[in-house]
Design a protein around this motif. Sequence first.
Motif, PDB file in Angstrom:
ATOM      1  N   UNK A 190       4.748  13.468  -5.926  1.00 59.60           N
ATOM      2  CA  UNK A 190       4.448  13.480  -6.823  1.00 59.60           C
ATOM      3  C   UNK A 190       2.703  13.769  -6.993  1.00 59.60           C
ATOM      4  N   UNK A 191       2.109  15.536  -6.318  1.00 61.09           N
ATOM      5  CA  UNK A 191       0.853  15.697  -5.819  1.00 61.09           C
ATOM      6  C   UNK A 191       0.029  14.065  -6.680  1.00 61.09           C
ATOM      7  N   UNK A 192      -0.161  14.408  -8.000  1.00 57.18           N
ATOM      8  CA  UNK A 192      -0.901  13.845  -9.427  1.00 57.18           C
ATOM      9  C   UNK A 192      -1.248  12.081  -8.699  1.00 57.18           C
ATOM     10  N   UNK A 193       0.308  11.295  -8.297  1.00 57.52           N
ATOM     11  CA  UNK A 193       0.407  10.057  -7.609  1.00 57.52           C
ATOM     12  C   UNK A 193       0.042  10.001  -6.368  1.00 57.52           C
ATOM     13  N   UNK A 194       0.664  11.081  -6.015  1.00 55.19           N
ATOM     14  CA  UNK A 194      -0.672  11.036  -4.673  1.00 55.19           C
ATOM     15  C   UNK A 194      -1.651  10.764  -4.209  1.00 55.19           C
ATOM     16  N   UNK A 195      -2.633  11.865  -4.788  1.00 54.68           N
ATOM     17  CA  UNK A 195      -4.335  11.614  -5.304  1.00 54.68           C
ATOM     18  C   UNK A 195      -4.689  10.139  -6.178  1.00 54.68           C
ATOM     19  N   UNK A 196      -3.546   9.598  -6.746  1.00 57.11           N
ATOM     20  CA  UNK A 196      -4.877   8.630  -7.818  1.00 57.11           C
ATOM     21  C   UNK A 196      -4.758   7.102  -6.833  1.00 57.11           C
ATOM     22  N   UNK A 250      -5.564   7.574   0.664  1.00 53.98           N
ATOM     23  CA  UNK A 250      -6.156   8.417   2.112  1.00 53.98           C
ATOM     24  C   UNK A 250      -5.308   8.947   3.293  1.00 53.98           C
ATOM     25  N   UNK A 251      -3.645   8.602   2.608  1.00 56.97           N
ATOM     26  CA  UNK A 251      -2.425   8.998   3.575  1.00 56.97           C
ATOM     27  C   UNK A 251      -3.279   8.092   5.283  1.00 56.97           C
ATOM     28  N   UNK A 252      -3.448   7.097   4.837  1.00 58.44           N
ATOM     29  CA  UNK A 252      -4.364   6.297   6.026  1.00 58.44           C
ATOM     30  C   UNK A 252      -4.405   4.718   5.739  1.00 58.44           C
ATOM     31  N   UNK A 284       1.051  -1.235   0.269  1.00 52.27           N
ATOM     32  CA  UNK A 284      -0.158   0.352  -0.105  1.00 52.27           C
ATOM     33  C   UNK A 284       1.099   0.707   0.276  1.00 52.27           C
ATOM     34  N   UNK A 285       0.484   2.175  -0.697  1.00 57.17           N
ATOM     35  CA  UNK A 285       1.915   2.756  -0.870  1.00 57.17           C
ATOM     36  C   UNK A 285       1.089   4.795  -0.147  1.00 57.17           C
ATOM     37  N   UNK A 286       1.439   4.900   0.975  1.00 60.62           N
ATOM     38  CA  UNK A 286       1.097   5.627   1.591  1.00 60.62           C
ATOM     39  C   UNK A 286       1.701   7.470   1.680  1.00 60.62           C
ATOM     40  N   UNK A 287       3.150   7.620   0.526  1.00 66.22           N
ATOM     41  CA  UNK A 287       3.300   8.675   0.063  1.00 66.22           C
ATOM     42  C   UNK A 287       4.098   8.496  -1.020  1.00 66.22           C
ATOM     43  N   UNK A 288       3.646  10.154  -1.783  1.00 64.83           N
ATOM     44  CA  UNK A 288       4.453  10.199  -2.839  1.00 64.83           C
ATOM     45  C   UNK A 288       4.686  12.119  -3.169  1.00 64.83           C
ATOM     46  N   UNK A 327       7.293   3.724   0.711  1.00 66.04           N
ATOM     47  CA  UNK A 327       6.769   4.736   0.529  1.00 66.04           C
ATOM     48  C   UNK A 327       7.657   5.508  -0.520  1.00 66.04           C
ATOM     49  N   UNK A 328       7.241   4.870  -1.268  1.00 69.32           N
ATOM     50  CA  UNK A 328       7.968   5.427  -2.253  1.00 69.32           C
ATOM     51  C   UNK A 328       7.668   4.471  -3.428  1.00 69.32           C
ATOM     52  N   UNK A 329       7.107   5.850  -4.099  1.00 72.42           N
ATOM     53  CA  UNK A 329       6.363   5.351  -5.867  1.00 72.42           C
ATOM     54  C   UNK A 329       6.869   4.027  -6.817  1.00 72.42           C
ATOM     55  N   UNK A 330       8.267   4.448  -6.846  1.00 69.72           N
ATOM     56  CA  UNK A 330       8.684   3.782  -7.587  1.00 69.72           C
ATOM     57  C   UNK A 330       8.851   1.633  -7.826  1.00 69.72           C
ATOM     58  N   UNK A 331       9.547   1.792  -6.008  1.00 69.01           N
ATOM     59  CA  UNK A 331       9.353   0.622  -5.740  1.00 69.01           C
ATOM     60  C   UNK A 331       7.725  -0.260  -5.000  1.00 69.01           C
TER      61      UNK A 331
END
Length: 414
Positions: free
Chosen positions: A156-162, A166-168, A150-154, A180-184
């Motif tokens: 890139x604001x666009x990737x974070x929103x997508x 919800x940061x939870x 589960x991705x918790x942070x990015x 905490x890494x989009x690439x990973x």
Amino acid sequence: TKFIDPLKPKNKKAVKIITIDIETVNKNGQLEPFLYCMYDGVERRSFFTNSPASLFTYLLTRKYRGYTVYAHNLSRFDIIFLFKYLSKLNNGGQYTVSPLIKDGSIISINIRNGQGINLHIKDSYLLLTQSLLKLSKTFTCSNLKGLEPVLMYSDDLTLQQKYCANMSASHYNKEIKLVYSYKEWKKLIQEYCERDCTVLHEVMCEFKNIVYNRWQINIEDYPTTSSLSFAIYRQHYLPVNTVPITSSDVFKFIKRSYTGGSTDMYIPTGKNLFCYDVNSLYPFVMLSHKYPIGQICEFSGDITLLKDKYWIAEASVRTKRDLRHPYLQIHHKTGAGLRTVSPNGCFNMVIHCSEYVNALKDYDITIQNGYYFEEGDIFSKFVLDLYTLRKTYDKSHPLNLTCKLLMNSLYGRF
């Protein structure tokens, strides 16, 4: 005696099975798809998109003509993200999309056209009613279902929103892997989704081999466990000229006597409480009781003097006193629709002979008319064969699970 291993494949025919999976992210309480994966036994494909269009563009080719596509829990989850796209396929006129619907749930979907495209989409959960994690262990798959990343942070604001949850991750009710890494995360989520497809494919192929090698029946021809069990029973166990075909008025009359079971919930209190489970309750009932068979005969008047007949009858009923827990059930029309109720007082109902005998201590019952049958044993060979086979294998063995599902499902089918 020569031992035949039911797990050893006998047929070398090509397996025409594809498995698919969909990954979603929770955005403000709404699930949004972002990844579609598939596996055909050789090739894996992943599509990072919110639409199934790319997946079906790849699947709807002559290469996969006659294939069955399985998704685990299709009818209650995945279909939500597929149905809108499939309806567009149908409305466009290029394809004919034919869903099979029962009790409001989609059992299977067939997609075809006149140019060699023919694809069947089915829910593997309707055949094997366990989680994919449990199935991967039962069928001793080479890969087990992993932890969902589960991705918790990015940054890139666009990737974070997508893609960020919800940061939870509080809404997850299972163990997950926080990343905490989009690439990973992108690499891990693709591996996770493809692994699910691989595990499900391995499970379905193994299950196909078990059923075919034991009973010479292809699971792809049957969308549910009950239909598969019924097919095995009809082909190998149904005695000739025993179960009558009911139709028209007879069927409608008999159907009125079926109201479902009475279910009560109790909150246990006290000390030294024990909880019990029943081993193979439905198969035991099938094995130890006789059932209505043979010719259907109509009657009028009191049939209770005929002791060796199984009958279903129209009856007038009156409770001998106000019962705290009345138990004879009827369907009653209300402003909110048809309801199953257990009334006190006087009422009419269609009752069968077993209910009649059981209720005489609390009810006055006058039989009016109905239908009677012979009584006979039609399930014992089926139950004994499958129960013996089940007990031959440990609970961790796939044949143990297969026999359990088939035995329980046949009773429900009838």
